[in-house]
Design a protein around this motif. Structure first.
Motif: not given
Length: 458
Positions: A324-330
């Motif tokens: 249910e979604g995603q946290i993306i690192l940059s």
């Protein structure tokens, strides 16, 4: 009665062929007894008439098939579970790795688990506070949710995982909270970092660690996350605890799956991964959730490094479909020295609206979240425009948005790996940053909240 066979015909890598078997079941546990009494373990991977393909959990090197015997145990792989597992460190197969005594089991549980009946599922709607502004304020984690972290090689996802494990809590009441942490295919240094960090901060008392190291057999990697989830199911649904499961790194798990698939000479799917990768990942991710009438719950944060920083790679791509979604690192934010380097614009928590608002976080949460997203996106556009056309091409409002984006990264996203911010502090910080913009630009916030929370310094 165990069945023993001296008909081992072939060993190829982690796979072994046993002929003349009868009554053997898929996933059944197998003991391979060597001539010297040494026992290696494996499980049945495939059955074809009287032939069984066994996947060994350990190295097959030095195995003499002429003198070895295969003993089929009649049950699939199980984990001995007990509440005493809290505060302990285990290897990827559930054996103690901390020098302590084996767990005295309150129950033996099949590590493959059972799917939760969809009709019995309860909807996730309770806020979990991680103490990280970029998650709590903008991509809120909800109890019973599956929210993966998409990282890239060299980024500090291990530090972020440790921070979430340390700081996560369900607010209100005296809820029993536990963390089950599974480290899959990581180096000894990384494993030691997690153990030391949890011991130093005292978080180890409510944590169960499963560590599968890079030099452990690849096939053990396939069992490790299932061991962790089985432990979590016991703590959640038998002991009534809120359990946060952190799995890192899912990419190593998928690589192990590909290795075994290649050894079985299966027809490869995308990028050489087996065609059933989606189904296999779903059998793990779908073990998160809440059950009606049960006090406990399982919330999952799988962490994966995207090969070649590619979001369309099969592992992140399929994970995104199931979760249910995603946290993306940059990488760009990390280069600027911003930690944790969470890229909030492409990140998404599909259940965030269910876990925020009056009685959960604060009444102004939804409005400020939308306004911060909008303002940050406008600020990034203004900065890009300035880089192309020069600052003179920007209007006064554009310059304010550009300033907002800069301060937002520096103060809101950037908080380090030790700061534990309550959600009220995160929301107040958001209002503080919105003071940079003219009140007329705050179009996504109700006037009542502007009057109540926006105290302009005059």
């Amino acid at each position: 009665m165990f069945k023993e066979y001296k008909t081992i015909k072939e060993v190829v890598g982690p796979l072994m062929l046993v002929e003349g078997v009868e009554g053997v079941k898929y996933n059944e546990l197998v003991d391979v007894i060597c001539a010297g009494g040494d026992i290696r373990r494996g499980k049945v991977l495939e059955i074809n008439r009287d032939k069984a393909v066994v996947q060994l959990f350990e190295n097959s090197q030095g195995l003499q098939i002429a003198t070895a015997k295969a003993r089929f145990t009649g049950h699939s792989q199980q984990l001995a579970v007990a509440k005493d597992m809290l505060g302990r460190v285990f290897d990827g197969m559930g054996n103690p790795r901390d020098g302590g005594a084996p767990v005295i089991p309150e129950k033996m549980m099949d590590i493959n688990g059972e799917p939760i009946n969809p009709a019995a599922r309860d909807y996730p709607d309770e806020f979990i506070q991680t103490g990280i502004s970029a998650i709590d304020g903008l991509n809120t984690l909800v109890r019973g949710q599956k929210l993966p972290v998409f990282s890239m090689s060299g980024l500090p996802h291990a530090e972020l995982a440790a921070q979430i494990a340390r700081q996560a809590k369900v607010r209100g009441g005296d809820s029993k909270f536990a963390v089950v942490f599974a480290a899959i295919g990581i180096t000894f240094e990384e494993a030691q970092y997690f153990v030391d960090d949890f011991k130093k901060t005292g978080a180890i008392e409510r944590t169960v660690l499963f560590t599968n190291l890079a030099n452990d057999p690849a096939v053990e990697r396939i069992a490790t996350p299932r061991m962790a989830l089985t432990c979590a199911e016991y703590l959640a649904f038998e002991c009534g605890m809120h359990v946060l499961v952190i799995l890192t790194d899912i990419t190593n798990y998928a690589e192990a799956l590909r290795e075994v698939s290649a050894a079985r000479r299966e027809v490869p799917g995308r990028r050489g991964y087996p065609g059933y990768l989606y189904t296999d990942l779903a059998t793990m991710y779908e073990r998160a959730g809440r059950i009606r009438g049960s006090e406990g719950s399982i919330t999952q944060i799988p962490i994966l490094t995207m090969p070649e920083d590619d979001k369309t790679h099969p592992i992140p791509d399929l994970t995104g479909y199931i979760t249910e979604g995603q946290i993306i690192l940059s990488r760009d934010l990390y280069k600027k020295g911003i930690n944790p380097p969470i890229d909030v614009l492409p990140s998404l928590s599909r259940l965030k609206d269910k876990g925020i608002g009056k009685g959960k976080t604060r009444e102004d949460h939804a409005d400020t979240m939308n306004q911060l997203f909008s303002a940050y996106a406008s600020g990034k556009e203004s900065k890009e425009l300035s880089a192309i056309l020069g600052e003179a091409a920007l209007s006064d409002t554009d310059k304010l948005f550009a300033k907002f984006a800069e301060q937002f990264e520096k103060l809101y996203i950037n908080q380090g790996f030790d700061a534990d911010r309550p959600v009220e502090e995160t929301l107040d910080l958001g209002w503080e940053l919105l003071k940079i913009l003219p009140v007329g630009e705050l179009k996504r916030i109700r006037q009542a909240y502007i009057d109540k929370y926006l105290k302009k310094d005059e």
